[in-house]
Design a protein around this motif. Sequence first.
Motif, mmCIF file in Angstrom:
data_model
loop_
_atom_site.group_PDB
_atom_site.id
_atom_site.type_symbol
_atom_site.label_atom_id
_atom_site.label_comp_id
_atom_site.label_asym_id
_atom_site.label_seq_id
_atom_site.Cartn_x
_atom_site.Cartn_y
_atom_site.Cartn_z
ATOM 1 N N PRO A 139 0.828 -1.214 0.000
ATOM 2 C CA PRO A 139 0.000 0.000 0.000
ATOM 3 C C PRO A 139 0.852 1.250 0.000
ATOM 4 C CG PRO A 139 -0.012 -1.025 2.168
ATOM 5 C CD PRO A 139 0.738 -1.955 1.270
ATOM 6 N N GLY A 140 0.373 2.250 -0.715
ATOM 7 C CA GLY A 140 1.044 3.537 -0.752
ATOM 8 C C GLY A 140 0.126 4.627 -0.247
ATOM 9 N N ARG A 141 0.319 5.813 -0.754
ATOM 10 C CA ARG A 141 -0.491 6.941 -0.302
ATOM 11 C C ARG A 141 -1.850 6.954 -0.999
ATOM 12 N NH1 ARG A 141 4.069 11.805 -0.426
ATOM 13 N NH2 ARG A 141 5.457 10.904 1.178
ATOM 14 N N ASP A 142 -2.806 7.559 -0.341
ATOM 15 C CA ASP A 142 -4.130 7.806 -0.927
ATOM 16 C C ASP A 142 -4.843 6.522 -1.347
ATOM 17 O OD1 ASP A 142 -3.663 10.567 -0.671
ATOM 18 O OD2 ASP A 142 -2.589 10.598 -2.581
ATOM 19 N N GLY A 143 -4.549 5.403 -0.651
ATOM 20 C CA GLY A 143 -5.266 4.164 -0.913
ATOM 21 C C GLY A 143 -4.820 3.412 -2.142
ATOM 22 N N VAL A 144 -3.778 3.880 -2.833
ATOM 23 C CA VAL A 144 -3.275 3.185 -4.020
ATOM 24 C C VAL A 144 -2.261 2.129 -3.588
ATOM 25 C CG1 VAL A 144 -2.001 3.428 -6.176
ATOM 26 C CG2 VAL A 144 -3.673 5.161 -5.512
ATOM 27 N N THR A 145 -2.458 0.906 -4.070
ATOM 28 C CA THR A 145 -1.597 -0.216 -3.710
ATOM 29 C C THR A 145 -0.908 -0.754 -4.954
ATOM 30 O OG1 THR A 145 -2.924 -0.822 -1.781
ATOM 31 C CG2 THR A 145 -1.584 -2.561 -2.760
ATOM 32 N N ARG A 146 0.356 -1.089 -4.793
ATOM 33 C CA ARG A 146 1.119 -1.718 -5.868
ATOM 34 C C ARG A 146 1.056 -3.235 -5.705
ATOM 35 N NH1 ARG A 146 7.227 -2.905 -5.155
ATOM 36 N NH2 ARG A 146 6.163 -4.715 -4.284
ATOM 37 N N PHE A 147 0.782 -3.954 -6.803
ATOM 38 C CA PHE A 147 0.696 -5.421 -6.794
ATOM 39 C C PHE A 147 1.761 -5.986 -7.741
ATOM 40 C CE2 PHE A 147 -3.465 -3.765 -5.793
ATOM 41 C CZ PHE A 147 -3.904 -4.561 -4.750
ATOM 42 N N ARG A 148 2.369 -7.083 -7.309
ATOM 43 C CA ARG A 148 3.343 -7.755 -8.172
ATOM 44 C C ARG A 148 3.252 -9.258 -7.939
ATOM 45 N NH1 ARG A 148 7.935 -5.120 -10.441
ATOM 46 N NH2 ARG A 148 9.160 -6.567 -11.706
ATOM 47 N N LEU A 149 3.112 -10.025 -9.013
ATOM 48 C CA LEU A 149 3.000 -11.486 -8.964
ATOM 49 C C LEU A 149 3.945 -12.074 -9.997
ATOM 50 C CD1 LEU A 149 1.433 -14.146 -8.092
ATOM 51 C CD2 LEU A 149 -0.013 -13.716 -10.100
ATOM 52 N N TRP A 150 4.659 -13.117 -9.610
ATOM 53 C CA TRP A 150 5.482 -13.857 -10.571
ATOM 54 C C TRP A 150 4.670 -15.050 -11.061
ATOM 55 C CZ3 TRP A 150 9.132 -18.355 -10.029
ATOM 56 C CH2 TRP A 150 9.923 -18.514 -11.178
ATOM 57 N N ALA A 151 4.307 -15.052 -12.329
ATOM 58 C CA ALA A 151 3.491 -16.120 -12.924
ATOM 59 C C ALA A 151 4.023 -16.424 -14.314
ATOM 60 C CB ALA A 151 2.034 -15.688 -12.981
ATOM 61 N N PRO A 152 5.201 -17.021 -14.436
ATOM 62 C CA PRO A 152 5.838 -17.211 -15.756
ATOM 63 C C PRO A 152 5.072 -18.125 -16.695
ATOM 64 C CG PRO A 152 7.031 -18.404 -14.037
ATOM 65 C CD PRO A 152 6.042 -17.547 -13.340
ATOM 66 N N ASN A 153 4.142 -18.948 -16.193
ATOM 67 C CA ASN A 153 3.355 -19.825 -17.064
ATOM 68 C C ASN A 153 2.036 -19.199 -17.493
ATOM 69 O OD1 ASN A 153 4.872 -21.980 -15.037
ATOM 70 N ND2 ASN A 153 4.847 -22.571 -17.202
ATOM 71 N N ALA A 154 1.740 -18.023 -16.990
ATOM 72 C CA ALA A 154 0.464 -17.389 -17.301
ATOM 73 C C ALA A 154 0.556 -16.556 -18.576
ATOM 74 C CB ALA A 154 0.022 -16.508 -16.137
ATOM 75 N N ALA A 155 -0.492 -16.662 -19.402
ATOM 76 C CA ALA A 155 -0.588 -15.806 -20.579
ATOM 77 C C ALA A 155 -1.011 -14.402 -20.169
ATOM 78 C CB ALA A 155 -1.576 -16.397 -21.576
ATOM 79 N N ARG A 156 -1.879 -14.311 -19.161
ATOM 80 C CA ARG A 156 -2.288 -13.022 -18.619
ATOM 81 C C ARG A 156 -2.798 -13.224 -17.195
ATOM 82 N NH1 ARG A 156 -8.000 -11.922 -19.651
ATOM 83 N NH2 ARG A 156 -8.980 -13.742 -20.631
ATOM 84 N N VAL A 157 -2.854 -12.108 -16.466
ATOM 85 C CA VAL A 157 -3.305 -12.131 -15.074
ATOM 86 C C VAL A 157 -4.210 -10.925 -14.854
ATOM 87 C CG1 VAL A 157 -2.629 -12.066 -12.644
ATOM 88 C CG2 VAL A 157 -1.190 -13.270 -14.299
ATOM 89 N N VAL A 158 -5.301 -11.159 -14.131
ATOM 90 C CA VAL A 158 -6.249 -10.099 -13.804
ATOM 91 C C VAL A 158 -6.296 -9.931 -12.291
ATOM 92 C CG1 VAL A 158 -8.692 -9.443 -13.849
ATOM 93 C CG2 VAL A 158 -7.626 -10.413 -15.893
ATOM 94 N N LEU A 159 -6.245 -8.684 -11.836
ATOM 95 C CA LEU A 159 -6.410 -8.363 -10.416
ATOM 96 C C LEU A 159 -7.895 -8.168 -10.142
ATOM 97 C CD1 LEU A 159 -5.411 -7.417 -7.582
ATOM 98 C CD2 LEU A 159 -5.246 -5.117 -8.574
ATOM 99 N N GLU A 160 -8.452 -9.012 -9.264
ATOM 100 C CA GLU A 160 -9.861 -8.912 -8.890
ATOM 101 C C GLU A 160 -9.962 -8.310 -7.493
ATOM 102 O OE1 GLU A 160 -11.613 -12.677 -11.476
ATOM 103 O OE2 GLU A 160 -11.476 -12.857 -9.286
ATOM 104 N N ARG A 161 -10.665 -7.146 -7.429
ATOM 105 C CA ARG A 161 -10.868 -6.460 -6.159
ATOM 106 C C ARG A 161 -12.321 -6.607 -5.739
ATOM 107 N NH1 ARG A 161 -9.557 -0.629 -7.842
ATOM 108 N NH2 ARG A 161 -10.614 -1.408 -9.712
#
Length: 615
Positions: A25-47
């Motif tokens: 989490p950073g300022r003003d409610g903005v959070t940075r996300f990072r995932l290592w998924a080398p076998n994935a074609a794409r990744v979606v963040l679900e909130r």
Amino acid sequence: MSTPRPSSSDSSSGRPFVPTYGATPGRDGVTRFRLWAPNAARVVLEREGAPAIAMTPADDGDFVAEADCPPGSAYRYRVFVGDDEAGMAVPDPASKALRDGVDGHSIVVDPSAYAWQHPEWQGRPWEETVIYEVHLGACGGIDGLKAQLPALVELGITAIELMPLAECPGERNWGYDGVQPYAVAAHYGSPEALKALVDAVHAHGLMIFLDVVYNHFGPDGNFLPHYAKRFFREDLQTPWGAAIDFREPRVRRFFIDNALMWLDDYRFDGLRFDAVHAISERDFLVELQQTLRRDVGSRRHCHLILENEHNESSHLGKGGFDAQWADDWHNVMHVLLTGEKEGYYADFFDSATDKLATVLREGFLYQGQTTRKGESRGEPSGHLPSTAFVNFLQNHDQIGNRALGDRLSTLVEPAALEAATLALLLTPPIPLIFMGEEWGSKQPFLFFTDHRDELADAVREGRRREFADFSAFEDPAQRERIPDPNAAATFEASRLDASEAQHPDHRVRREQFARWLALRHCVLVPRLDGASGESASVLGDRAVEATWRLGDASRLTLRINLSREAVAIEDETMAWVTSHDEIREALANRELPPHSAALWLEPSADTRGKDAQNP
């Protein structure tokens, strides 16, 4: 191949440690996300309660995103592998808290939200360490342990070691089935509750260590093989499945950041690394300890302890780790106390008295010799300081891995156990006590889990098969006596009953522990820096004499007799402390009685004027 920039902390600026992966989490409610998924074609963040966001591919399988997701928000990832159009919803493997179990939602946690009450705490030197190993659930949870802190201080404990706390399946577990190494198991409480426990421990002048598991993941709830196959190596198997691939830089970063998190965010005073012999890349351990020493140890005391069946002394002393659990010492003592020789005790049964002399003098028994399985084990250890070994008569493994979880108090004659305890508490290696041992608890500590469906059946039957070769359980009907690890009653039977300590016999034993630990802190601790084994010899069957040269050049000598017969000694001895009072007269008559131990301290020439009988 590019790798993530190593994380670091800067205590002088007040910035918290920032891990490479997970939600930051950073300022003003903005959070940075990072995932290592080398076998994935794409990744979606679900909130939860907000639109999903497609994550951006980064270097070598990393996916990143920034989103409005303040602390307390629930989220998860949906990973798309191959032609799968629906994707798989998974929690963040680096999340610091989860909701609804190991396959539920991750929670964004602000690591700086807790207001520390004792930020000035710097820890204690290693030589002062007396460890009390605890399963947090079996001792009443966070509140139960807090209530015990004054009594532990009074006993002479200086460090509490918690069995693993990482999120794992169900509501109860030893902790070694964790699949979310960054997340505190929800049944123990929130990250803030754990920090409050650490704060309370420090308020009492105690250190607190955490047992961490970097050699495997549990069998339920680990989704990494689906989208990060490079996390594991199929060419190398461990007792828990495919080995974690520590050749991969991102895997190393994941675990090093985890260790930094426990030391920086939670302010643990040290870590105990479980079964590192299952980590094939020895240089990972070198990188791990160097990073922790640089980033944490430069600012305060930071103690690093190994469990390592390979007896690699090169990791100890100048190798960077403070100490290793001394299984050899335990195994020889257990054989001499109980006469057991099944399983791994077979390697310690023959010539056990000679083997006791070796471990008292040098720490390891196996220093390159061949075991009963034909395997070479160990490296020379006689050059190491005595404090490079953590000695114990009991711990979670040595009780809980017995079929019925029975403690030494139910297996050994009291006088013999008393003599062994004197050797544990008043010789230079660092002593470890398992919860309840100090009053001679007779409660079992059983192996317990809370797995689901077919896995629960497999664990129960596998547990019973483990003991099929033991004489007491050769009959299948006898194996039915082995408690079901998944039954709630198994956990309940293992919960420590502190009221047991109030029985008069138990009070006497606890008072004796306290006296001996007071002597340790007064007499031994000031002399432990630089202490090492000097000599050891056999006095008779199950009887040994050992001498240590302490840091001030004084000498400490132990005579211990674990047999049922008295042993003749060559000289008259005036003991400084004995396992029971009747021994003194026998020693004056050049005899070491059955089931007894005696210690005395000879001052160096520089301190000859001091009274050696009352150091």
